[in-house]
Write an enzyme that holds these catalytic residues in place. Sequence first.
Site, PDB file in Angstrom:
ATOM      1  N   THR A 122       7.305  -2.874 -10.647  1.00 20.77           N
ATOM      2  CA  THR A 122       6.035  -2.931 -11.382  1.00 20.77           C
ATOM      3  C   THR A 122       6.113  -1.971 -12.565  1.00 20.77           C
ATOM      4  OG1 THR A 122       4.863  -3.457  -9.347  1.00 20.77           O
ATOM      5  CG2 THR A 122       3.533  -2.616 -11.167  1.00 20.77           C
ATOM      6  N   PHE A 150       4.588 -10.075  -5.600  1.00 25.24           N
ATOM      7  CA  PHE A 150       3.220 -10.136  -5.069  1.00 25.24           C
ATOM      8  C   PHE A 150       3.296 -10.081  -3.548  1.00 25.24           C
ATOM      9  CE2 PHE A 150       1.292 -10.834  -9.094  1.00 25.24           C
ATOM     10  CZ  PHE A 150       2.146 -11.651  -9.820  1.00 25.24           C
ATOM     11  N   PHE A 249     -10.451  -9.972   1.343  1.00 26.50           N
ATOM     12  CA  PHE A 249     -10.529  -8.660   0.676  1.00 26.50           C
ATOM     13  C   PHE A 249     -11.960  -8.166   0.539  1.00 26.50           C
ATOM     14  CE2 PHE A 249      -7.170  -6.170  -1.438  1.00 26.50           C
ATOM     15  CZ  PHE A 249      -6.096  -6.700  -0.750  1.00 26.50           C
ATOM     16  N   LEU A 250     -12.768  -8.447   1.554  1.00 34.98           N
ATOM     17  CA  LEU A 250     -14.157  -7.957   1.569  1.00 34.98           C
ATOM     18  C   LEU A 250     -14.428  -7.143   2.824  1.00 34.98           C
ATOM     19  CD1 LEU A 250     -16.162 -11.039   0.179  1.00 34.98           C
ATOM     20  CD2 LEU A 250     -15.809  -8.824  -0.947  1.00 34.98           C
ATOM     21  N   ASN A 251     -13.351  -6.608   3.446  1.00 35.69           N
ATOM     22  CA  ASN A 251     -13.539  -5.747   4.625  1.00 35.69           C
ATOM     23  C   ASN A 251     -13.730  -4.308   4.165  1.00 35.69           C
ATOM     24  OD1 ASN A 251     -12.967  -7.961   6.325  1.00 35.69           O
ATOM     25  ND2 ASN A 251     -10.770  -7.598   6.082  1.00 35.69           N
ATOM     26  N   GLY A 253     -13.941  -0.245   4.314  1.00 34.36           N
ATOM     27  CA  GLY A 253     -13.103   0.693   5.050  1.00 34.36           C
ATOM     28  C   GLY A 253     -13.186   2.080   4.430  1.00 34.36           C
ATOM     29  N   CYS A 260       0.888   0.826  -4.036  1.00 36.31           N
ATOM     30  CA  CYS A 260       0.629  -0.022  -5.218  1.00 36.31           C
ATOM     31  C   CYS A 260      -0.733   0.210  -5.858  1.00 36.31           C
ATOM     32  CB  CYS A 260       0.790  -1.484  -4.812  1.00 36.31           C
ATOM     33  SG  CYS A 260       2.458  -1.850  -4.287  1.00 36.31           S
ATOM     34  N   LYS A 263      -1.450   3.609  -7.552  1.00 34.50           N
ATOM     35  CA  LYS A 263      -0.507   3.842  -8.667  1.00 34.50           C
ATOM     36  C   LYS A 263      -0.779   2.872  -9.809  1.00 34.50           C
ATOM     37  CE  LYS A 263       3.770   2.312  -7.952  1.00 34.50           C
ATOM     38  NZ  LYS A 263       4.007   1.248  -8.923  1.00 34.50           N
ATOM     39  N   LYS A 318      -2.548   0.837   6.058  1.00 43.41           N
ATOM     40  CA  LYS A 318      -3.194  -0.398   6.536  1.00 43.41           C
ATOM     41  C   LYS A 318      -2.431  -0.849   7.766  1.00 43.41           C
ATOM     42  CE  LYS A 318      -0.529  -3.933   4.231  1.00 43.41           C
ATOM     43  NZ  LYS A 318      -0.582  -5.198   3.514  1.00 43.41           N
TER      44      LYS A 318
HETATM   45  C1  UDX Z   1      -0.868  -4.982  -2.547  1.00 43.85           C
HETATM   46  C2  UDX Z   1      -1.164  -6.384  -3.082  1.00 43.85           C
HETATM   47  O1  UDX Z   1      -2.021  -7.063  -2.169  1.00 43.85           O
HETATM   48  C3  UDX Z   1       0.145  -7.155  -3.237  1.00 43.85           C
HETATM   49  O2  UDX Z   1      -0.102  -8.442  -3.755  1.00 43.85           O
HETATM   50  C4  UDX Z   1       1.033  -6.359  -4.197  1.00 43.85           C
HETATM   51  O3  UDX Z   1       2.244  -7.047  -4.442  1.00 43.85           O
HETATM   52  C5  UDX Z   1       1.314  -4.984  -3.614  1.00 43.85           C
HETATM   53  O4  UDX Z   1       0.082  -4.287  -3.398  1.00 43.85           O
HETATM   54  P1  UDX Z   1      -0.359  -3.827  -0.252  1.00 43.85           P
HETATM   55  O5  UDX Z   1      -0.514  -2.573  -1.046  1.00 43.85           O
HETATM   56  O6  UDX Z   1       0.818  -3.987   0.654  1.00 43.85           O
HETATM   57  O7  UDX Z   1      -0.340  -5.111  -1.259  1.00 43.85           O
HETATM   58  O8  UDX Z   1      -1.635  -3.915   0.687  1.00 43.85           O
HETATM   59  P2  UDX Z   1      -2.977  -4.771   0.702  1.00 43.85           P
HETATM   60  O9  UDX Z   1      -2.927  -5.665   1.871  1.00 43.85           O
HETATM   61  O10 UDX Z   1      -3.246  -5.357  -0.613  1.00 43.85           O
HETATM   62  O11 UDX Z   1      -4.074  -3.606   1.010  1.00 43.85           O
HETATM   63  C6  UDX Z   1      -4.209  -2.542   0.085  1.00 43.85           C
HETATM   64  C7  UDX Z   1      -5.235  -1.554   0.661  1.00 43.85           C
HETATM   65  O12 UDX Z   1      -6.526  -2.160   0.709  1.00 43.85           O
HETATM   66  C8  UDX Z   1      -4.923  -1.080   2.078  1.00 43.85           C
HETATM   67  O13 UDX Z   1      -5.228   0.304   2.183  1.00 43.85           O
HETATM   68  C9  UDX Z   1      -5.898  -1.904   2.943  1.00 43.85           C
HETATM   69  O14 UDX Z   1      -6.276  -1.245   4.153  1.00 43.85           O
HETATM   70  C10 UDX Z   1      -7.089  -2.016   2.006  1.00 43.85           C
HETATM   71  N1  UDX Z   1      -7.931  -3.186   2.286  1.00 43.85           N
HETATM   72  C11 UDX Z   1      -7.415  -4.431   2.129  1.00 43.85           C
HETATM   73  C12 UDX Z   1      -9.267  -2.982   2.652  1.00 43.85           C
HETATM   74  O15 UDX Z   1      -9.727  -1.846   2.779  1.00 43.85           O
HETATM   75  N2  UDX Z   1     -10.055  -4.065   2.872  1.00 43.85           N
HETATM   76  C13 UDX Z   1      -9.574  -5.346   2.741  1.00 43.85           C
HETATM   77  O16 UDX Z   1     -10.345  -6.282   2.957  1.00 43.85           O
HETATM   78  C14 UDX Z   1      -8.213  -5.531   2.368  1.00 43.85           C
END
Ligand code: UDX
Length: 432
Positions: A122, A150, A249-251, A253, A260, A263, A318
């Site tokens: 990236t 991705f 992605f609406l949970n 936390g 990623c 950064k 996560k």
């Molecule tokens: C992310 C992008 O999703 C991915 O496409 C990219 O290539 C790399 O970065 P990643 O960092 O592995 O992937 O984790 P991701 O599943 O996206 O979650 C990122 C953070 O968001 C985690 O801390 C996770 O716990 C949090 N999260 C995710 C939430 O708090 N709620 C959600 O609903 C989803």
Amino acid sequence: MYMQLGFIGTGYVGLVTGVMCAHIGHQVVCLDKDGRKIEKLKMGDCIIYENNLAEYMNQQITKGNIVFSSDYQDLQACDVVFICVGTPSDENGGADLGFVKEALLQCAQHLPDSCLFVIKSTVPPTSCQNFQKFLQDKGFSHKIASNPEFLREGSAVDDFLNGARIVAGGDLHSINIIRNIYNPLIDRGVEFLGVDTTTSEMIKYSSNSFLAIKLSFINEMCDLCEELGADISLLAKGLGLDKRIGSLFLNPGPGYGGSCFPKDTKALSHIAKIHNIASHVLDAAIDSNLARYKLMRNKIRNIIKTPCIITALGVAFKAGTDDIRESPALKILQLLADDGYFIQIYDPVAGKDPANLGISRVKICDNIENASKDSNGLIILTEWQEFSGIEYEEIGKFMSQKRLIDLRLIADHSRAKNAGFDVYRVGAKEKL
Ligand code: UDX
């Protein structure tokens, strides 16, 4: 038709992509300057925790489709080399491109200029243009293209095989070469998008930034629900039924973490600043997320008021990974340790070595029972499935105070209450 592919960097991106490119029919060389990693990989030791990766890797080793090396000479036969090295944040929040440039130079010095260099790391928008000039200034005419990843940690293999899209940035010839590499996936219906390198780099940054903004938004809606007495889970359901918003992605936390989102959002904000372009929405999401760690610490301290023994369930950033980089759990636990709390940690996979956690006053436990001994509260920080089925009737016997604080909304709250626990959660103000 199959090609000879090289991958520089055997981390979460390079190793997964290298193994899976071998799986779809290519001949692969994975290179890393860390000889210890290479020795482990040669023995079939899959050095990162990723669902199904070890099986795929050992299959391809057995078939002779993938080899590991620390010597750039071993890339001689490659038609394409992917650069998959780290781009850590520098002191200004920008991306440090030193490792990428080092890898490009090594490749240029060892490989013919017919070999295409593809940046998978990236990198900030316009980087590929700058890399091309960097090599030209040193007398090399290799072409450089972009192919951002991705891959979500924990589901990277599945994301490779069934991703939403493959993006290739470069001139037409480069795009066609990259298209050829991924043909088996494109033939199965994965979308392919060929653009210029800067647009390709921007797609990556804006994707992660948009997802981070979505998370900071739902987390703030969670806090508002908590204050107003609304139900955040039903709110998320109501939001997600609008296809323009989507239910993923609406949970809510404790905030987002990982190698990623923190950064990439900082780097994109930095790019906007140096070009004097406003990034109010992105900056607000970054600030909101940073503030959340203290917010969660305060929530916990309002429930467990005096420093004492507490139980942290989860330290990975996560579920599904052993990665603790930028983990919200660790940020929150550090604050609590500084406040004088003693933290007994259990995570199914991550954080086994206390030295790596960078927190004082912790004890690593190998199961929930041990982590609950004499504890004044269970705090769920990582959304591991295991924490949805806790046997509170049993666990409660070990504890000093039977409290559950669910920061991920995954616990069985009624079972905990029936076992005599006081239950607290994000999105609800009072004890449930
Ligand atoms: C992310 C992008 O999703 C991915 O496409 C990219 O290539 C790399 O970065 P990643 O960092 O592995 O992937 O984790 P991701 O599943 O996206 O979650 C990122 C953070 O968001 C985690 O801390 C996770 O716990 C949090 N999260 C995710 C939430 O708090 N709620 C959600 O609903 C989803």
